[in-house]
Design an enzyme around this catalytic site. Structure first.
Site, PDB file in Angstrom:
ATOM      1  N   SER A  18       0.816  -1.774  -0.080  1.00 41.29           N
ATOM      2  CA  SER A  18      -0.270   0.122   0.119  1.00 41.29           C
ATOM      3  C   SER A  18       0.475   1.355  -0.157  1.00 41.29           C
ATOM      4  CB  SER A  18      -1.046   0.421   1.554  1.00 41.29           C
ATOM      5  OG  SER A  18      -1.382   1.261   1.588  1.00 41.29           O
ATOM      6  N   HIS A  43      -1.154  -1.059  -4.237  1.00 39.71           N
ATOM      7  CA  HIS A  43      -2.404  -0.924  -3.275  1.00 39.71           C
ATOM      8  C   HIS A  43      -2.688   0.523  -3.149  1.00 39.71           C
ATOM      9  CE1 HIS A  43      -5.889  -2.518  -1.815  1.00 39.71           C
ATOM     10  NE2 HIS A  43      -5.759  -1.288  -0.533  1.00 39.71           N
ATOM     11  N   ASP A  45      -4.777   3.013  -1.586  1.00 42.16           N
ATOM     12  CA  ASP A  45      -6.173   3.756  -0.645  1.00 42.16           C
ATOM     13  C   ASP A  45      -6.297   5.203  -0.976  1.00 42.16           C
ATOM     14  OD1 ASP A  45      -6.104   1.184   1.332  1.00 42.16           O
ATOM     15  OD2 ASP A  45      -4.007   1.797   1.530  1.00 42.16           O
ATOM     16  N   MET A  47      -9.065   8.190   0.194  1.00 41.79           N
ATOM     17  CA  MET A  47      -9.635   8.704   1.777  1.00 41.79           C
ATOM     18  C   MET A  47     -10.492   9.729   1.249  1.00 41.79           C
ATOM     19  SD  MET A  47      -7.832   6.523   4.622  1.00 41.79           S
ATOM     20  CE  MET A  47      -6.190   5.096   4.436  1.00 41.79           C
ATOM     21  N   HIS A  76      -8.271   1.088  -3.977  1.00 43.69           N
ATOM     22  CA  HIS A  76      -9.565   0.467  -2.892  1.00 43.69           C
ATOM     23  C   HIS A  76      -9.925   2.477  -2.185  1.00 43.69           C
ATOM     24  CE1 HIS A  76     -10.261  -0.162   1.727  1.00 43.69           C
ATOM     25  NE2 HIS A  76     -11.334  -0.027   0.912  1.00 43.69           N
ATOM     26  N   MET A  78     -12.251   3.598   0.149  1.00 43.81           N
ATOM     27  CA  MET A  78     -13.046   4.379   1.017  1.00 43.81           C
ATOM     28  C   MET A  78     -13.448   5.668   0.475  1.00 43.81           C
ATOM     29  SD  MET A  78     -10.066   2.914   3.464  1.00 43.81           S
ATOM     30  CE  MET A  78      -8.414   3.000   2.357  1.00 43.81           C
ATOM     31  N   MET A 148     -12.120  -6.710   5.276  1.00 45.04           N
ATOM     32  CA  MET A 148     -10.281  -5.085   5.958  1.00 45.04           C
ATOM     33  C   MET A 148     -10.245  -6.115   6.767  1.00 45.04           C
ATOM     34  SD  MET A 148      -9.928  -2.329   4.205  1.00 45.04           S
ATOM     35  CE  MET A 148      -9.362  -2.256   5.479  1.00 45.04           C
ATOM     36  N   GLY A 153      -9.524   3.671   7.118  1.00 49.44           N
ATOM     37  CA  GLY A 153      -8.735   5.131   7.506  1.00 49.44           C
ATOM     38  C   GLY A 153      -7.356   5.745   8.180  1.00 49.44           C
ATOM     39  N   GLY A 155      -3.205   3.781   9.144  1.00 52.77           N
ATOM     40  CA  GLY A 155      -2.381   3.126   8.718  1.00 52.77           C
ATOM     41  C   GLY A 155      -2.096   2.835  10.085  1.00 52.77           C
ATOM     42  N   GLY A 156      -1.361   1.608   9.988  1.00 54.19           N
ATOM     43  CA  GLY A 156      -0.632   1.266  11.379  1.00 54.19           C
ATOM     44  C   GLY A 156      -1.642   0.419  12.199  1.00 54.19           C
ATOM     45  N   ASP A 186      -6.532  -6.927   4.155  1.00 55.53           N
ATOM     46  CA  ASP A 186      -5.675  -5.192   3.849  1.00 55.53           C
ATOM     47  C   ASP A 186      -6.462  -5.242   5.654  1.00 55.53           C
ATOM     48  OD1 ASP A 186      -4.811  -3.152   4.002  1.00 55.53           O
ATOM     49  OD2 ASP A 186      -6.131  -2.265   2.416  1.00 55.53           O
ATOM     50  N   GLY A 187      -4.370  -4.627   6.215  1.00 51.27           N
ATOM     51  CA  GLY A 187      -4.115  -4.488   7.725  1.00 51.27           C
ATOM     52  C   GLY A 187      -3.779  -5.519   8.884  1.00 51.27           C
ATOM     53  N   GLY A 188      -2.245  -4.402   8.943  1.00 49.19           N
ATOM     54  CA  GLY A 188      -1.991  -5.052  10.045  1.00 49.19           C
ATOM     55  C   GLY A 188      -0.950  -6.637   9.533  1.00 49.19           C
ATOM     56  N   GLY A 208       1.610  -2.039   4.600  1.00 50.21           N
ATOM     57  CA  GLY A 208       2.031  -0.602   3.883  1.00 50.21           C
ATOM     58  C   GLY A 208       3.581  -0.768   4.859  1.00 50.21           C
TER      59      GLY A 208
END
Length: 227
Positions: A18, A43, A45, A47, A76, A78, A148, A153, A155-156, A186-188, A208
């Site tokens: 990402s 990827h 993102d 937003m 993606h 959002m 998800m 919304g 990152g991290g 996607d995420g973590g 990411g």
């Protein structure tokens, strides 16, 4: 883009870093480095500050990234009312466009058809607390399902374990149907937990910070693919 499922085997593993974690002032160089280091997709993102609190970038950034890589761009969205943005992102060079079940409501199927009509692959996204049954009727239409594993919304965030049964459920459905659908997560995602998400059935891995904060991006991408 999507590989077939044969004999219940999962699709090819793809790593989609990402660029939310990249230096926005040097985005072209970041994308070129990802390609050299073995990424399979980029990827992006998007937003809007309304569907999620943060604002990132729009179609102009996608068009700029497109000039720096031949890799598929996985956009993606959002955003609220994604149907108003789809054509712009497709024309900017998006290969995949994914939209949230939560943003589309009863209009989801029409938005997915619009993405296809604009020449891109389409995907539906579900937040951690959204049951998979809410998109059952759209799975045949979409090319990719994005689950998800954090709340969208920011990152991290830390990986949310309770989404894994949802990944397993989706893979069982696709395997039973004998169709080659990508399941993206996607995420973590880190080198420590990537094996778990792949074992659950995810084959497109979005990450990411794990890649961009690595001392050796190529090695990290390779590890995410093979661990």
């Amino acid at each position: 883009m999507t590989d077939s499922v044969k004999g219940g085997k999962m699709n090819e593993i793809k790593i989609a870093p990402s660029v939310l974690s990249a230096d926005f002032a040097a985005m072209g160089a970041a994308v070129e480095k990802l390609e050299k280091c073995g990424a399979d997709m980029i990827h992006c993102d998007v937003m809007d500050g309304t569907f999620v609190p943060k604002i990132t970038f729009g179609g102009d950034m996608i068009a700029a990234i497109r000039r720096h890589t031949a890799l598929p761009l996985d956009v993606h969205l959002m955003v609220v009312n994604p149907q108003n943005q789809v054509r712009f992102f497709a024309e900017a060079g998006a290969n995949f466009i994914t939209v949230h079940r939560e943003a589309c409501g009863e209009n989801l199927k029409n938005v997915l058809r619009l993405i296809k009509n604009c020449g891109a692959h389409c995907g539906v996204v579900v937040n951690p607390d959204t049951p998979l049954r809410e998109v059952y009727d759209c799975l045949e239409l979409c090319d990719m399902l994005l689950i998800m594993s954090v709340y969208p919304g920011l990152g991290g965030q830390k990986f949310i374990d309770y989404v894994l049964p949802k990944v397993e459920e989706a893979r069982r459905i696709f395997d039973a149907q004998g169709i080659g659908k990508d399941i993206e997560i996607d995420g973590g995602i880190t080198e420590e937990n990537v094996r778990r998400v792949k074992d659950a059935g995810a084959n497109v891995i979005v990450t990411g910070n794990t890649v961009f904060k690595s001392d050796d991006m190529a090695k990290t991408i390779a590890n995410l693919r093979t661990l």
